[in-house]
Scaffold this active site. Structure first.
Site, PDB file in Angstrom:
ATOM      1  N   ARG B 277      -8.050  -2.835  -5.088  1.00 17.10           N
ATOM      2  CA  ARG B 277      -7.545  -4.188  -4.818  1.00 17.10           C
ATOM      3  C   ARG B 277      -7.267  -4.279  -3.326  1.00 17.10           C
ATOM      4  O   ARG B 277      -6.317  -3.686  -2.839  1.00 17.10           O
ATOM      5  CB  ARG B 277      -6.258  -4.388  -5.615  1.00 17.10           C
ATOM      6  CG  ARG B 277      -5.678  -5.774  -5.545  1.00 17.10           C
ATOM      7  CD  ARG B 277      -4.281  -5.775  -6.147  1.00 17.10           C
ATOM      8  NE  ARG B 277      -3.286  -5.483  -5.138  1.00 17.10           N
ATOM      9  CZ  ARG B 277      -2.124  -4.897  -5.360  1.00 17.10           C
ATOM     10  NH1 ARG B 277      -1.792  -4.489  -6.543  1.00 17.10           N
ATOM     11  NH2 ARG B 277      -1.276  -4.698  -4.365  1.00 17.10           N
ATOM     12  N   HIS B 281      -1.227  -8.072  -4.707  1.00 20.03           N
ATOM     13  CA  HIS B 281      -1.350  -8.262  -6.156  1.00 20.03           C
ATOM     14  C   HIS B 281      -1.535  -9.745  -6.482  1.00 20.03           C
ATOM     15  O   HIS B 281      -2.441 -10.129  -7.213  1.00 20.03           O
ATOM     16  CB  HIS B 281      -0.108  -7.714  -6.848  1.00 20.03           C
ATOM     17  CG  HIS B 281      -0.010  -8.088  -8.287  1.00 20.03           C
ATOM     18  ND1 HIS B 281      -0.851  -7.563  -9.241  1.00 20.03           N
ATOM     19  CD2 HIS B 281       0.794  -8.958  -8.933  1.00 20.03           C
ATOM     20  CE1 HIS B 281      -0.544  -8.090 -10.419  1.00 20.03           C
ATOM     21  NE2 HIS B 281       0.432  -8.941 -10.254  1.00 20.03           N
ATOM     22  N   TYR B 290       4.799  -1.055  -0.131  1.00 22.32           N
ATOM     23  CA  TYR B 290       4.500   0.124  -0.938  1.00 22.32           C
ATOM     24  C   TYR B 290       3.185   0.826  -0.617  1.00 22.32           C
ATOM     25  O   TYR B 290       2.911   1.876  -1.162  1.00 22.32           O
ATOM     26  CB  TYR B 290       4.543  -0.217  -2.433  1.00 22.32           C
ATOM     27  CG  TYR B 290       3.638  -1.367  -2.852  1.00 22.32           C
ATOM     28  CD1 TYR B 290       2.288  -1.154  -3.098  1.00 22.32           C
ATOM     29  CD2 TYR B 290       4.141  -2.654  -2.989  1.00 22.32           C
ATOM     30  CE1 TYR B 290       1.468  -2.195  -3.473  1.00 22.32           C
ATOM     31  CE2 TYR B 290       3.327  -3.713  -3.365  1.00 22.32           C
ATOM     32  CZ  TYR B 290       1.991  -3.481  -3.610  1.00 22.32           C
ATOM     33  OH  TYR B 290       1.182  -4.517  -3.978  1.00 22.32           O
TER      34      TYR B 290
HETATM   35  C1  LIG Z   1       3.752  -7.544 -20.599  1.00 24.65           C
HETATM   36  C2  LIG Z   1       3.788  -7.785 -19.134  1.00 24.65           C
HETATM   37  N1  LIG Z   1       4.641  -7.091 -18.371  1.00 24.65           N
HETATM   38  C3  LIG Z   1       4.718  -7.322 -17.052  1.00 24.65           C
HETATM   39  C4  LIG Z   1       3.928  -8.238 -16.468  1.00 24.65           C
HETATM   40  C5  LIG Z   1       4.041  -8.519 -14.990  1.00 24.65           C
HETATM   41  N2  LIG Z   1       2.831  -8.081 -14.310  1.00 24.65           N
HETATM   42  C6  LIG Z   1       1.825  -8.938 -14.078  1.00 24.65           C
HETATM   43  S1  LIG Z   1       0.518  -8.201 -13.440  1.00 24.65           S
HETATM   44  C7  LIG Z   1       1.267  -6.710 -13.413  1.00 24.65           C
HETATM   45  C8  LIG Z   1       0.516  -5.521 -12.908  1.00 24.65           C
HETATM   46  C9  LIG Z   1      -0.746  -5.312 -13.648  1.00 24.65           C
HETATM   47  O1  LIG Z   1      -1.479  -4.268 -13.099  1.00 24.65           O
HETATM   48  P1  LIG Z   1      -2.903  -3.879 -13.668  1.00 24.65           P
HETATM   49  O2  LIG Z   1      -2.889  -3.888 -15.143  1.00 24.65           O
HETATM   50  O3  LIG Z   1      -3.303  -2.616 -12.995  1.00 24.65           O
HETATM   51  O4  LIG Z   1      -3.848  -5.065 -13.226  1.00 24.65           O
HETATM   52  P2  LIG Z   1      -4.121  -5.679 -11.787  1.00 24.65           P
HETATM   53  O5  LIG Z   1      -3.167  -6.810 -11.603  1.00 24.65           O
HETATM   54  O6  LIG Z   1      -3.947  -4.595 -10.774  1.00 24.65           O
HETATM   55  O7  LIG Z   1      -5.516  -6.207 -11.826  1.00 24.65           O
HETATM   56  C10 LIG Z   1       2.551  -6.814 -13.926  1.00 24.65           C
HETATM   57  C11 LIG Z   1       3.511  -5.712 -14.011  1.00 24.65           C
HETATM   58  C12 LIG Z   1       3.034  -8.942 -17.298  1.00 24.65           C
HETATM   59  N3  LIG Z   1       2.222  -9.881 -16.800  1.00 24.65           N
HETATM   60  N4  LIG Z   1       2.993  -8.698 -18.608  1.00 24.65           N
END
Ligand SMILES: Cc1ncc(C[n+]2csc(CCOP(=O)(O)OP(=O)(O)O)c2C)c(N)n1
Lengths: 326, 383
Positions: B277, B281, B290
């Site tokens: 990425r 985010h 971080y």
């Molecule tokens: C159940 C849940 N917990 C927390 C979140 C908050 N949240 C949104 S995206 C994210 C990180 C997701 O990381 P990843 O699965 O690696 O996908 P990326 O965004 O890096 O594509 C978090 C913690 C959420 N959307 N859903």
């Protein structure tokens, strides 16, 4: 630190810091709570000062977070868990409702579950879906859980201290839209009991009962009503389980009218319970039915509609007018 | 290469002190399926091959360029206050275009909230993706129009929906397949584990496509797993493979193979697209808290678009006129998106009560009427 003006975010941060300093069994756990300091920076700097063993970045699994917090509590720790947003608590709902809430009773009272679950909640921050919900009723409905929500920095600090010290699981709802509002915090004060309601503004004509984000809205409504010659009392409930019905009753016996305000849906909400009980307790004191102002039986709308969805000054004052018209 | 041939190998990431050197170690790892090097040189792989015409190659390049441009425009629109939030896919174009172009129209796609490139491949009007981020709707398109499900914000949930949909395909005796997208962070969710279980038990025609962009907001993949993610599949009884997520050819080849497997009754497969990425985010995030800039610089050298361009140029598959025309097309797309978003109307107040139930509901009707009367009272006052 003694008396000073602080935001709610800073007050919670200070409270967590105090708890981590005072008790080596206190742990902070959640997604992004470490280096990032949480998406709202509530845990800012804590991992730096207390280390990764006490301020723990967890895998992205809410059921895992709460489930392991239960295990840690069984082992004598006092985990303070952060759920990133209200809408993401549901993967953990099973652990909270079927396990955390019931274990003390099932173990004949022999084990204690001092787990605090912090949840930023409520709307008006222009977020996408699952980021603006008010699920407090779902937790208040479950026996074995205590449910509280501060509305200012002092309560944010003290209620969290009390929640952490409580041997019961406490769901601690943080009014995210008020995170950056500043108010007085005295860290040497003697705090009110965790579940006691507080008269936030005395008045004589009607009681507005609210908690969390809606307390400020009700104070603003009371200030606006004063200009029209109406004296509204604002009661900050602070706790949704248990509810301080005695304080509400005392207020209603003075003012004879009650409007309950919350962002959560009105249907089967905290306001419904309060209306029913206060009607039983104060039937002969009441000059008007207890009215409720809150969310609709609708999913939280896209952010461009949240001003219409959420109770604002006008909707509160409209209910006040209706109650006073009886 | 499936897990069977790599299971005996020591995990390369996590579980040891070497976890810190993750990007360098992992990118050069032999288990990474690669068909196009970062320098844009074509290489062969024993298990996955692909043979594309120059036109098809240009098509993939065009998709990636337009997707990146759309994404950049959305980020700008967020900065200008037109969107409340945006989740950029910058750096993940190859993973999304490669896998998205591997799908057939009758396949069904279950995305998370970042699959703008996959949406593009499915023919979803990109401006439809923006409504949710602007705050005018909570979804914004008819999933059945392009067999592209709504974005799912609660991470990992859609892996189960995808699996169930795939189970339905099997029951119907159809030969379509399903692809579910999620991130490395989401792989920790119970829902994803349960989806793996169901998919394996029912031999469902579903491909799990994990874009490991190495970060879940501030948490590195090490906070989710101590073994390479693709190896998880083995424990459930289906193959897992790690593909260079910045190599559009490898992503296309591997996803095509996995979907074909699924179609022919051979069950699920996990693809871990190892990528990065490049941006924050979301527009609310501050990655400087971080992670270090050097990490991004390392990955810029592996840019998926630059490497395909190098290949196209080296092989003479595209000329200056092609790149110039694409530049113009990108500008037009950006303008179209900008114009559409700025004029996207706010929903009507009454939309709060729309589509809550398919059959209607008395309480909703009552509250709708109360709401309408209340709103109307202001109109009367202002007369
Ligand atoms: C159940 C849940 N917990 C927390 C979140 C908050 N949240 C949104 S995206 C994210 C990180 C997701 O990381 P990843 O699965 O690696 O996908 P990326 O965004 O890096 O594509 C978090 C913690 C959420 N959307 N859903």
């Amino acid at each position: 630190m003694t008396a000073q003006k602080l935001s709610i975010v800073k007050a919670i941060n200070a409270s967590l810091r105090t708890a981590l300093e005072n008790d080596p069994k206190v742990l902070v756990m959640g997604e992004d709570v470490g280096k990032l300091g949480g998406v709202f920076r509530v845990t800012d700097g804590l991992q730096k000062d207390f280390g990764e063993d006490r301020v723990i970045d967890t895998p992205l699994a809410e059921s895992g977070i709460v489930g392991t917090a239960i295990g840690l509590a069984l082992r004598g720790y006092r985990p303070v868990v952060e759920i990133q947003f209200d809408g993401f608590v549901f993967p953990a709902y099973d652990q909270i409702v079927t396990q955390l809430a019931k274990m003390h009773a099932r173990a004949l009272g022999k084990i204690k579950l001092p787990v605090v679950i912090r949840i930023p909640y409520g709307g008006a921050i222009g977020a996408v879906e699952h980021h603006s919900e008010s699920p407090e009723t779902l937790f208040a409905h479950v026996a074995g859980l205590k449910v509280v929500s501060p509305s200012n920095a002092s309560d944010a600090y003290w209620m969290l201290q009390q929640a952490i010290q409580s041997d019961d699981p406490v769901i601690y709802f943080e009014p995210k839209r008020r995170y950056h509002d500043k108010s007085e915090l005295d860290t040497e004060a003697i705090p009110a009991p965790l579940h006691a309601a507080r008269v936030a503004r005395p008045g004589t004509d009607l009681t507005l009962a609210a908690y969390g984000p809606m307390v400020k809205t009700c104070l603003e409504a009371a200030a606006a009503a004063e200009e029209e010659g109406k004296s509204l009392e604002v009661l900050d409930l602070r706790s949704m389980s248990p509810v301080d019905f005695d304080a509400i009753q005392a207020s209603v016996e003075r003012t004879r009218r009650l409007v309950v305000v919350h962002e959560a849906p009105v249907f089967l909400g905290t306001g419904a319970e309060i209306a029913a009980r206060i009607t039983e307790r104060c039937f002969y004191h009441l000059e008007a039915p207890v009215l409720r102002v809150g969310g609709y039986h609708a999913p939280y709308p896209p952010s461009r509609l949240e001003d219409e969805y959420l109770p604002g000054l006008d909707r509160v004052l409209d209910a006040v007018d209706r109650a006073l018209a009886y | 290469m499936t897990v069977d041939s790599t299971a005996a190998r020591k995990p390369r990431r996590g579980g040891s002190k070497r976890a810190g050197a993750k990007t360098a170690a992992a990118a050069g790892a032999p288990e990474l399926v690669q068909l196009l090097t970062p320098e844009g040189e074509r290489v062969e792989h024993p298990d996955y091959s692909i043979d594309l015409t120059a036109e098809e190659l240009r098509g993939l390049y065009r998709d990636m360029v337009l997707t990146r441009r759309f994404d950049a425009e959305a980020t700008t629109l967020q900065r200008q206050g037109e969107l409340g939030l945006w989740a950029s896919l910058l750096g993940q174009e190859a993973a999304q275009i490669g896998s998205g172009r591997a799908t057939r129209p009758d396949d069904y796609v279950f995305p998370t909230y970042r699959e703008h490139g996959v949406a593009w491949c499915r023919g979803v009007d990109p401006t439809n993706l923006l409504g949710m981020f602007r705050g005018v709707n909570n979804g914004g398109w008819d999933p059945n129009e392009n067999n592209f499900h709504l974005y799912t914000i609660v991470i990992g949930s859609q892996a189960l929906h995808a699996t169930g949909y795939a189970m339905g395909i099997t029951k119907d005796g159809a030969d379509s397949a399903v692809i579910a997208y999620f991130g490395d962070g989401a792989s920790s969710q119970g829902d994803v584990a349960e989806a793996f279980t169901f998919a394996a038990v029912y031999n469902a025609p579903v491909v799990f496509f994990c874009q490991n962009n190495q970060w879940a907001i501030s948490e590195p993949t090490e906070k989710q797993t101590r073994v390479p993610l693709y190896q998880r599949a083995q424990g459930y009884g289906f193959p897992g493979v790690r593909v260079d997520g910045n190599d559009v050819l490898a992503c296309l080849a591997v996803t095509k193979a996995a979907l074909d497997r699924a179609r022919t009754g051979q069950g699920p497969m996990l693809i871990e697209a190892f990528t990065y990425r490049m941006g924050a985010h979301t527009t609310s995030d501050d990655p400087t808290r971080y992670r270090r800039d050097e990490e991004r610089e390392l990955w810029e050298a592996k840019d998926p678009i630059a490497r395909l361009r190098a290949y196209l140029e080296r092989e003479g598959h595209a000329d200056e006129a092609f790149f110039a025309a694409l530049e113009t097309e990108s500008d037009e797309l950006a303008k179209h998106v900008r114009d559409r978003v700025r004029t996207m109307p706010d929903p009507d107040d009454m939309a709060i009560f729309d589509n809550i139930y398919a059959d209607g509901h008395a309480l909703v009707d009552e509250e709708r009427a109360q709401f309408a009367a209340y709103q109307a009272s202001f109109a009367e006052e202002s007369h």
